[in-house]
Design a protein around this motif. Structure first.
Motif, short mmCIF file in Angstrom:
data_model
loop_
_atom_site.label_atom_id
_atom_site.label_comp_id
_atom_site.label_asym_id
_atom_site.label_seq_id
_atom_site.Cartn_x
_atom_site.Cartn_y
_atom_site.Cartn_z
N GLN A 60 0.84 -1.20 0.00
CA GLN A 60 0.00 0.00 0.00
C GLN A 60 0.88 1.25 0.00
O GLN A 60 1.85 1.32 0.75
N CYS A 116 0.90 5.13 0.82
CA CYS A 116 0.17 6.21 1.50
C CYS A 116 1.00 7.47 1.40
O CYS A 116 2.19 7.43 1.69
N THR A 169 -2.59 5.50 -2.98
CA THR A 169 -4.00 5.14 -2.88
C THR A 169 -4.62 5.64 -1.58
O THR A 169 -5.82 5.63 -1.42
N ARG A 170 -3.76 6.02 -0.65
CA ARG A 170 -4.28 6.59 0.60
C ARG A 170 -3.59 7.92 0.84
O ARG A 170 -2.39 8.05 0.63
N CYS A 180 -3.01 10.80 3.75
CA CYS A 180 -3.10 10.98 5.19
C CYS A 180 -2.74 12.42 5.58
O CYS A 180 -1.67 12.91 5.23
N LYS A 236 -11.77 12.33 -0.34
CA LYS A 236 -12.52 11.08 -0.55
C LYS A 236 -13.14 11.08 -1.95
O LYS A 236 -13.13 10.07 -2.66
N GLU A 254 -8.35 6.72 -0.51
CA GLU A 254 -8.67 6.41 0.88
C GLU A 254 -8.20 7.59 1.72
O GLU A 254 -7.16 8.17 1.47
N THR A 255 -8.99 7.92 2.74
CA THR A 255 -8.66 9.08 3.57
C THR A 255 -8.20 8.66 4.95
O THR A 255 -8.73 7.71 5.54
N CYS A 256 -7.20 9.38 5.45
CA CYS A 256 -6.71 9.13 6.80
C CYS A 256 -6.36 10.48 7.40
O CYS A 256 -5.90 11.38 6.69
N ASP A 295 -11.84 7.19 6.28
CA ASP A 295 -11.64 5.73 6.33
C ASP A 295 -10.85 5.33 7.58
O ASP A 295 -11.19 4.36 8.24
N THR A 296 -9.78 6.08 7.88
CA THR A 296 -8.83 5.63 8.90
C THR A 296 -8.37 6.81 9.76
O THR A 296 -8.22 7.92 9.26
N PRO A 339 -6.93 0.86 -4.04
CA PRO A 339 -7.67 1.44 -2.92
C PRO A 339 -8.92 0.61 -2.64
O PRO A 339 -9.55 0.12 -3.57
#
Ligand code: SAM
Ligand code: DTB
Ligand code: SF4
Length: 317
Positions: free
Chosen positions: A40, A42, A93-94, A96, A121, A126-128, A148-149, A315
């Motif tokens: 992954q 990020c 894909t994420r 943060c 989003k 993906e959201t963190c 998401d996280t 994602p």
């Protein structure tokens, strides 16, 4: 078949296994629970930098330490979106977003963060976020915005914690994690090694994570990045094999968790990073900067992935 009742002795025994055996076992667990050859990616962005009221000894953003970090106000939403689009185009894909806050306060700043979450989003990322302590209502608002996280680390063992931070308690950290979990947000929780803790402290930190039900969905393991001006500036850089052992142990204890090889990659050579991946790390920070310190550049990581034959994880939508 995850276990949540690990004892310190069991964890220490795993941690101290001869290295090749440990790697073999961790690889076995990894292959059973995760897609092969995927990692992954990020990307981090500091949306509010420096001038933090907490005294975390490792952190360049604390206003208790005299570091070179220039404090910045909360970024405007469009600037964050520009960075998020760039990250997406580069293959992350994420996304943060980190804020140097002790805790979230209700009001226009939090509303702006909620807007950031909604818009990031909507880009299909993906959201963190990692914003310090949150209460139950704030956690629900973040969830509704599409979060998401949430990242909130325990950082170290309960015992060592007092030597690292005195402005907030270990219990307060756990309460935030509970609020996040109860709101239905996935939990990202891990810690740092290389802050003068013992091996038992490291194993106690892992026990704290591995005895949660459920386990955190993602476990970032950071090697301390010693920063000039912080009380931990003179800590020696850890031997990367110590991080390899921690990753392998986390992989075995928490088979389903995403284990993230986090801060400290810039201090490690390519081969040590590959050993971390072999030990079960399946997530990395991707992009030239972590929050305020450097990370390998994207061309380095693209070559690393190509050399190892890893593909970015899609994602989860
Ligand atoms: N202020 C929020 C908080 O403390 O929860 C969010 C940001 S904080 C910088 C996120 C995490 O980054 C910390 O919990 C710590 O584990 C990690 N971190 C900070 N400085 C670090 C350093 N110099 N080396 C390694 N990890 C670090
Ligand atoms: C985590 O465990 N590591 C990331 C993320 N969560 C927010 C942050 C690392 C920060 C390293 C120091 C800096 O760049 O300021
Ligand atoms: Fe503030 Fe977070 Fe840094 Fe601690 S780790 S000083 S809470 S930004």
């Amino acid at each position: 078949m995850s276990r949540h009742d690990w004892s310190l002795a069991e964890i220490r025994a795993i941690h101290d296994t001869p290295l090749l055996e440990l790697l073999h076992r961790a690889q076995g667990v990894h292959r059973e629970h995760h897609p092969e050859n995927r990692v992954q990616l990020c990307t981090l962005l500091s949306v509010k930098t420096g001038a933090c009221s907490e005294n975390c000894s490792y952190c360049p953003q604390s206003n208790h330490h005299d570091t070179k970090v220039e404090p910045e106000r909360l970024l405007p939403v469009d600037e964050v979106l520009r960075a998020a689009r760039k990250a997406r185009e580069a293959g992350a894909t994420r996304f943060c977003m980190g804020a140097a806050w002790r805790e979230v306060r209700d009001g226009s700043q939090f509303d702006r963060v909620l807007e950031m979450v909604r818009e990031v989003k909507a880009l299909g990322l993906e959201t963190c976020t990692t914003l310090g302590m949150v209460n139950a209502t704030q956690a629900r608002q973040l969830k509704e915005a599409g979060l998401d996280t949430y990242n909130h680390n325990i950082d170290t063992s309960r015992e060592h914690y007092k030597r690292i931070i005195t402005t907030r308690t270990f219990e307060e950290r756990l309460t935030t994690i509970k609020n996040v979990r109860d709101a239905g947000i996935s939990v990202c929780c891990g810690g740092i090694i290389g802050m003068g803790e013992s091996i038992d402290d490291r194993c106690r930190m892992l026990r704290e994570l591995a005895t949660q039900t459920p386990h955190p969905e993602s476990v970032p393991l950071n090697a301390l990045v010693p920063v000039e001006g912080t009380p931990l500036a003179d800590q020696p850089i850890i031997d990367p094999l110590e991080l390899v052992r921690m990753i392998a142990t986390a992989r075995i204890l928490m088979p389903h968790a995403r284990v993230r090889l986090s801060a400290g990659r810039s201090q490690m050579n390519r081969e040590a990073q590959i050993l971390c991946l072999m030990a079960g790390a399946n997530s990395i920070f991707y992009g030239e900067q972590l929050l305020t310190t450097p990370n390998p550049d994207q061309s380095f990581d693209q070559k690393l992935l190509a050399d190892v034959g890893l593909l970015p994880l899609e994602p989860a939508v």
